[in-house]
Structure formats: structure tokens, C-alpha cells
Design a protein around this motif. Structure first.
Motif, short mmCIF file in Angstrom:
data_model
loop_
_atom_site.label_atom_id
_atom_site.label_comp_id
_atom_site.label_asym_id
_atom_site.label_seq_id
_atom_site.Cartn_x
_atom_site.Cartn_y
_atom_site.Cartn_z
N UNK A 1 45.56 14.51 63.77
CA UNK A 1 45.03 13.82 62.59
C UNK A 1 45.41 14.53 61.29
N UNK A 2 46.62 15.09 61.26
CA UNK A 2 47.08 15.78 60.06
C UNK A 2 48.52 15.39 59.75
N UNK A 3 48.77 15.05 58.47
CA UNK A 3 50.13 14.79 57.99
C UNK A 3 50.39 15.63 56.75
N UNK A 4 51.67 15.77 56.44
CA UNK A 4 52.10 16.53 55.27
C UNK A 4 52.77 15.60 54.28
N UNK A 5 52.37 15.69 53.04
CA UNK A 5 52.92 14.86 51.97
C UNK A 5 53.80 15.73 51.06
N UNK A 6 54.81 15.14 50.47
CA UNK A 6 55.73 15.83 49.56
C UNK A 6 56.50 16.94 50.27
N UNK A 7 56.97 16.62 51.49
CA UNK A 7 57.79 17.57 52.24
C UNK A 7 59.22 17.51 51.69
N UNK A 8 59.77 18.66 51.37
CA UNK A 8 61.12 18.72 50.80
C UNK A 8 62.00 19.61 51.68
N UNK A 9 63.05 19.01 52.20
CA UNK A 9 64.01 19.79 52.99
C UNK A 9 64.65 20.84 52.11
N UNK A 10 64.82 22.04 52.64
CA UNK A 10 65.37 23.14 51.87
C UNK A 10 64.28 23.98 51.23
N UNK A 11 63.11 23.39 51.01
CA UNK A 11 61.98 24.13 50.45
C UNK A 11 60.93 24.38 51.51
N UNK A 12 60.52 23.33 52.21
CA UNK A 12 59.45 23.45 53.21
C UNK A 12 59.97 23.64 54.62
N UNK A 13 61.21 23.33 54.84
CA UNK A 13 61.88 23.64 56.11
C UNK A 13 63.38 23.65 55.85
N UNK A 14 64.09 24.38 56.68
CA UNK A 14 65.53 24.50 56.50
C UNK A 14 66.26 23.65 57.54
N UNK A 15 67.34 23.02 57.10
CA UNK A 15 68.18 22.24 58.02
C UNK A 15 69.26 23.18 58.54
N UNK A 16 68.95 23.87 59.62
CA UNK A 16 69.89 24.85 60.18
C UNK A 16 70.79 24.26 61.26
N UNK A 17 70.41 23.08 61.77
CA UNK A 17 71.19 22.45 62.86
C UNK A 17 71.37 20.96 62.55
N UNK A 18 72.22 20.62 61.56
CA UNK A 18 72.40 19.21 61.21
C UNK A 18 73.36 18.53 62.18
N UNK A 19 73.13 17.24 62.43
CA UNK A 19 74.01 16.48 63.33
C UNK A 19 73.72 15.00 63.17
N UNK A 20 74.69 14.18 63.53
CA UNK A 20 74.47 12.73 63.58
C UNK A 20 73.82 12.42 64.92
N UNK A 21 72.51 12.23 64.93
CA UNK A 21 71.78 11.96 66.18
C UNK A 21 71.00 10.65 66.09
N UNK A 22 71.31 9.83 65.09
CA UNK A 22 70.57 8.58 64.90
C UNK A 22 71.34 7.39 65.48
N UNK A 23 70.59 6.44 66.01
CA UNK A 23 71.21 5.19 66.46
C UNK A 23 71.72 4.41 65.25
N UNK A 24 72.89 3.83 65.41
CA UNK A 24 73.40 2.98 64.35
C UNK A 24 72.56 1.71 64.30
N UNK A 25 72.48 1.10 63.11
CA UNK A 25 71.64 -0.08 62.94
C UNK A 25 72.49 -1.28 62.54
N UNK A 26 71.99 -2.46 62.87
CA UNK A 26 72.61 -3.70 62.41
C UNK A 26 72.57 -3.72 60.88
N UNK A 27 73.74 -3.91 60.27
CA UNK A 27 73.80 -3.96 58.82
C UNK A 27 74.19 -2.66 58.16
N UNK A 28 74.29 -1.56 58.93
CA UNK A 28 74.78 -0.31 58.35
C UNK A 28 76.22 -0.48 57.88
N UNK A 29 76.62 0.34 56.92
CA UNK A 29 78.00 0.30 56.46
C UNK A 29 78.95 0.88 57.49
N UNK A 30 80.20 0.42 57.45
CA UNK A 30 81.21 0.91 58.39
C UNK A 30 81.80 2.20 57.84
#
Length: 585
Positions: free
Chosen positions: A365-394
């Protein structure tokens, strides 16, 4: 073949267990019969179709210098252990022991056996390249067999394996198999869509699936509206619209209690923000390691992309026990505040440092508001891991959009490379022209025979039944008699002998009503129906129906053979305009 002596037992009622058109019509037409879930007998009609499909496959494989072999279904387990697939593949692989307690597997593919053969006989550069193929039974303990022949536990497959001295030679050969596949499918009446695909458990450096667009397909693939980009959704890459709305003076992160607010819709209403301003965090166990996958809220995690990025053999949703061990709670996960924990965090490229997000608070029952990448957590392992969606750009052309379509996989080709010949697997080498040891490079290529049959029916049917392409129809012509006059039977016998010298002919000589005979002819899907009737004989003509178009023609006796030949010729498949791969690449 006389209908009265042939094994045809058509059904009027739709079988209860059948849902897809191919399953319904192949059962009703007496082409197949179930022995158990996902296990079918091919009855005489189905066997004839399968044999014609196999013949087309053989001709195309022989045409690109393939050599046919037959390998055993029962494989020694030690070969599969050498490649690690004995351990990597889950319960879909049948594992058994013989009376001497020796371990075996029932082969779902034959990479291990063929590589063992190559290790024994391909010792010199003079033996290369070579392509060996077979049409053999495969066994797979499919968890959810369905749709008749489209998802089964036992099936016949053409699997081919090519061996090369280097990757360049594999690249030169690959277009030949790619184009041969297009010819196989086109000759069977199907226009396949080649798409980039994930290599999955087969491994390797690249692969293509050949898809048939179908509403009953279990696979999804994307196509670009402007260019030739085609890819399986597991492999597809799209343009992710970036968010750049970070205020000049971003507020600090804030902890917000959210009792009873769990769904994304409830959270959007609670925080008065859009879905793309959330961080969606999903927990997995990858080969025993706890991994958090983070995507922007308007995307979903692709488990295939994640597994490939992690190089994980086994990827499963994390258990509650694994989360509790790290003090985490499902439904409230976040990449924030994980310092000191042995958790790998993979962040999708949809997440950037130019916007504020809402994320889970890693507590109930807890959420965090105003989370900013680079400030509140670091992106040390970036990757394309998302499913493509209908209507996304080519991502390929930059101007088109991606459409998601459903399809049936007809075949799959892989550039295996050295996955099965490497030192840590089966260690297969040959001597080059200079007498140096070099490692064999492989490709493998599969087509399911019964799946191809069923896919044809999915594309070629109407309310009355199957509409077989002329190339794989069990018979090209059916002769149907209407009426019981001796003259009718005598004329039909003469036509049966005459037409039977040139084509596969089924003569419906049964003592049945005209309605039953005509309906059965349509149900079975034979391309040309010739009717011999009392009325026609009085007029000196024979009725000829083209099953594919529904057109009905009347021809005199002297015109009949020539007319049937022209009709069957017009029904022949067209190979022009296929998406050929350049063989000069």
C-alpha cells in the motif's frame, strides 16, 4: 479410385471438440482421426495430401542440393546432455529409460543426431558444404494441444541441416533455403510472409519465420505500413515515443500511501496522471537469479527479449517466497531503494531521465511520486525489453507505423552458427585447405507437414467444405453419377478410365442420393467435379464444376479432357511476385 471401395466416412455434424475451420473440416471430411489429445491418425485421404506435400518439399530440397536421410526418433540422452538441451528444455521433451536403465529422449528436433553424424564423416573442407534433410516423426509433450493439426504432440516434420566451412558460406547458402521455402508454400497454395524471428531454444545468429496471416493463428507478428519490415513480436523493435516534460525545478520524490489502490486504472485516477507516467516493474527468476524488469507504464515486458538480454535459459515469474526473501512485495515493486540488495534491475529504453514517474514503493500500500531516473535510481542495465505495440513507429524506415497481425507459423529457418559444434557442446571440426582445424558452421530449417496441411485448409475453405489447391488435393477430379440408368454408369466407367490415365480421379459410384454425393464432393474439396447424369447424356454434355470458383461449365464428350486440362492448368499456383531473398548477398 472408386468411392465405394475407398475409406471415406464423412460427417454431417460438426465435432464438439473442433473449433478452427481446419480441425472441423479435416474431421468431417474423414482426413484425420484423433487417437488422443494432440495425436492424430492420417486416414487415407489425409495420407494422400500429406504425401503430396512431402513430394513438393522433397523436390524443392533436392533442387538446392539437399540429400535425404532418415534419423531415429529415439535418441541417446548423452547427445542431448552434451548440447545442454537435455537440461535446458522443459517438460515438453519426453525423457525415458530402457530396460537397461539407459536414458533416451524422443526427439523433437534432430540437431544432436545430425551433428554427431557430421562429426564422424565431415572431416575435410572437400566435404563441404553439404545439406542433409529428412521427413520424420517428431514428439513434443505439448502442454495445450489444440486446433487439430495446428498444435499437436506427435507430427511429421521436414528438418534440414546444412554444414559450412565458415559463416560467409552459410550466408551465401541461406538465400537458397529461404527462397526454396517460399516456393514450397506457394506450390501448396499459400503466400507466406517471411519475418525476422527469435532463435529461441534452437540458438544461433539469426532466423526467419514464414507466417500465414490467419485469425486463428497463435503467433503475432508486426508489419510496417511503409517499408518491408516484418518481425515476430518477440523480436520486433519499434520507435518508442519519448517523454520530455521534466519541469525546470523538479519536485522531490514523495512517499504516498495507497490503501486499496492497485490497478493501473485506479492508480491513474488516484494520481491524476497518464499511464505513460508510471513505472511498471515485473519480477522474474532468471536461472535462479532475481531480476526486476522495468518498463514505462504504457508498455509490457517481453519475456523473450528479457531472456535474450540476460542470456537466460530458464526465465520464470518470481515467486512470492523469492520476493519476501528480499523484503519486496508483488504489486508494489520499484527500482528505487534497492542498493545493497542482490537484485539485477533491467530498465527498458522507454524509461528516460526527462520526466517524472509514479512507481511502487517496495512496501504494501505504498507508491512513490515524482520518481526521477538518474536521481532516485540509476539506469545501470538499459535494454529494449518491451513488447512492440500496434501503432508504434517503424525503426527501420522511420516513417511507417507497425501493425500487429495474427498468423500461423509455416516454417522456420535458423543460422545456427557454431552453437552445436562448439568445444563446450559437441566439438566438431574439420581440416581446411592448409591442414588447420576449423569449426563447422551450421544452419537448420524446419517445416511441419501436418501443420502445413491444416494451414492450407485455414486459407482454402468455404461454408461447404475444403477447397484444396490442385497441387496437393487428394484427387484432382471427382466423377459423380446422378441417376441409376445403365447408360449413366457405363459412361462414367469410360470417363473414369480415360481421365484416370492423366489425373488422380475419385469415382463416386455409390448408391446415394444426388444431394449426398454433391455435398460430399464439396466437403472433400476436390478441384474439379464432373457430373454424369441422364439429363446431360440426353443433351450430349457433362457438367463440370470448378470447386475454387464455383463456376459451372458444360462440355461435350470430345471437349471434356481438354477442358479439364485447361481448368487444372489455370488453378496451378503462381510463383511470380514472391518476396525473394537476393541470392547475391
Amino acid at each position: 479410385m472408386r468411392f465405394s471401395r475407398y475409406f471415406v466416412h464423412t460427417l454431417f455434424e460438426v465435432p464438439k471438440e473442433a473449433e478452427t475451420p481446419s480441425h472441423i473440416l479435416l474431421l468431417r471430411g474423414s482426413y484425420i482421426y484423433p487417437a488422443a489429445a494432440g495425436i492424430y491418425s492420417l486416414l487415407p485421404l489425409g495420407h494422400r495430401v500429406a504425401e503430396k506435400v512431402k513430394q513438393i518439399i522433397r523436390e524443392e530440397m533436392d533442387g538446392i542440393d539437399g540429400l535425404e536421410v532418415t534419423m531415429p526418433v529415439l535418441n541417446p540422452a548423452e547427445l542431448w546432455k552434451a548440447t545442454k538441451r537435455y537440461y535446458d528444455i522443459g517438460p515438453e521433451l519426453f525423457r525415458i529409460r530402457d530396460r537397461r536403465n539407459r536414458e533416451f529422449v524422443l526427439a523433437m528436433t534432430h540437431e544432436e543426431i545430425i551433428t554427431d553424424i557430421a562429426k564422424k564423416f565431415l572431416r575435410s573442407y572437400r566435404d563441404l558444404p553439404v545439406m542433409l534433410y529428412q521427413i520424420q516423426t517428431k514428439i513434443r509433450d505439448e502442454a495445450r494441444p489444440r486446433a487439430g493439426l495446428l498444435r499437436v504432440r506427435e507430427f511429421q516434420m521436414k528438418d534440414a541441416y546444412s554444414f559450412h566451412p565458415d559463416f560467409e558460406d552459410l550466408d551465401r547458402y541461406y538465400p537458397r533455403i529461404y527462397n526454396a521455402y517460399l516456393r514450397v508454400f506457394a506450390r501448396c497454395g499459400l503466400q507466406a510472409v517471411p519475418i525476422e524471428a527469435d532463435t529461441g531454444i534452437m540458438g544461433g545468429t539469426g532466423s526467419h519465420e514464414f507466417m500465414l496471416e490467419s485469425p486463428h493463428g497463435e503467433d503475432q507478428f508486426v508489419v510496417c505500413t511503409q517499408c518491408d519490415y516484418r518481425a515476430n513480436t518477440e523480436k520486433a523493435v519499434g520507435v518508442k515515443p519519448a517523454l520530455n516534460d521534466l519541469p525546470a525545478d523538479p519536485p522531490p520524490m514523495e512517499r504516498v500511501t495507497t490503501p486499496g489502490v492497485k490497478t493501473i486504472a485506479q492508480l491513474m485516477d488516484f494520481f491524476q496522471t497518464s499511464e505513460d507516467h508510471f513505472l511498471k516493474t515485473v519480477a522474474y527468476e532468471a536461472d535462479g537469479e532475481l531480476v526486476l524488469a522495468v518498463v514505462r507504464g504504457d508498455f509490457n515486458v517481453s519475456s523473450t527479449k528479457l531472456a535474450n538480454h540476460l542470456k537466460a535459459v530458464h526465465l520464470d515469474m518470481a515467486s512470492e517466497e523469492a520476493l519476501e526473501k528480499e523484503g519486496l512485495h508483488g504489486g508494489f515493486l520499484s527500482p528505487v531503494g534497492l542498493d545493497g540488495k542482490k537484485i539485477r534491475v533491467v530498465v527498458d529504453t522507454s524509461v528516460n531521465e526527462n520526466t517524472l514517474y509514479v512507481a511502487g514503493g517496495n512496501d504494501v500500500d505504498l507508491h512513490l511520486k515524482n520518481v526521477l531516473a538518474g536521481r532516485n535510481f540509476h539506469i545501470s542495465d538499459p535494454a529494449d525489453i518491451a513488447e512492440v505495440r500496434h501503432g508504434d513507429g517503424c525503426a527501420q524506415c522511420g516513417s511507417g507505423t507497425l501493425e500487429i497481425r495474427r498468423g500461423i507459423e509455416l516454417g522456420h529457418t535458423f543460422k545456427l552458427g557454431t552453437k552445436y559444434t562448439a568445444p563446450d557442446t559437441m566439438d566438431v571440426t574439420f581440416l581446411d585447405a592448409e591442414g588447420q582445424n576449423r569449426r563447422l558452421v551450421m544452419g537448420c530449417y524446419g517445416i511441419g507437414v501436418e501443420r502445413l496441411m491444416a494451414s492450407v485448409v485455414e486459407s482454402w475453405h468455404d461454408e461447404a467444405g475444403i477447397v484444396w489447391p490442385v497441387t496437393i488435393a487428394p484427387f484432382q477430379v471427382v466423377i459423380t453419377t446422378l441417376g441409376k440408368k445403365a447408360e449413366v454408369d457405363a459412361t462414367a466407367e469410360e470417363l473414369y478410365r480415360e481421365l484416370g490415365e492423366r489425373w488422380d480421379v475419385l469415382y463416386d459410384d455409390r448408391d446415394e442420393s444426388p444431394g449426398v454425393k454433391l455435398k460430399d464432393a464439396d466437403l472433400l474439396g476436390i478441384p474439379v467435379r464432373v457430373v454424369v447424369s441422364q439429363r446431360g447424356l440426353k443433351q450430349g454434355t457433362f457438367e463440370v464444376k470448378v470447386r475454387q470458383t464455383g463456376e459451372v461449365h458444360f462440355f461435350r464428350r470430345q471437349e471434356l479432357c481438354g477442358a479439364v486440362e485447361r481448368i487444372l492448368g489455370d488453378l496451378a499456383p503462381v510463383l511470380e511476385g514472391l518476396p525473394w531473398m537476393d541470392e547475391n548477398v
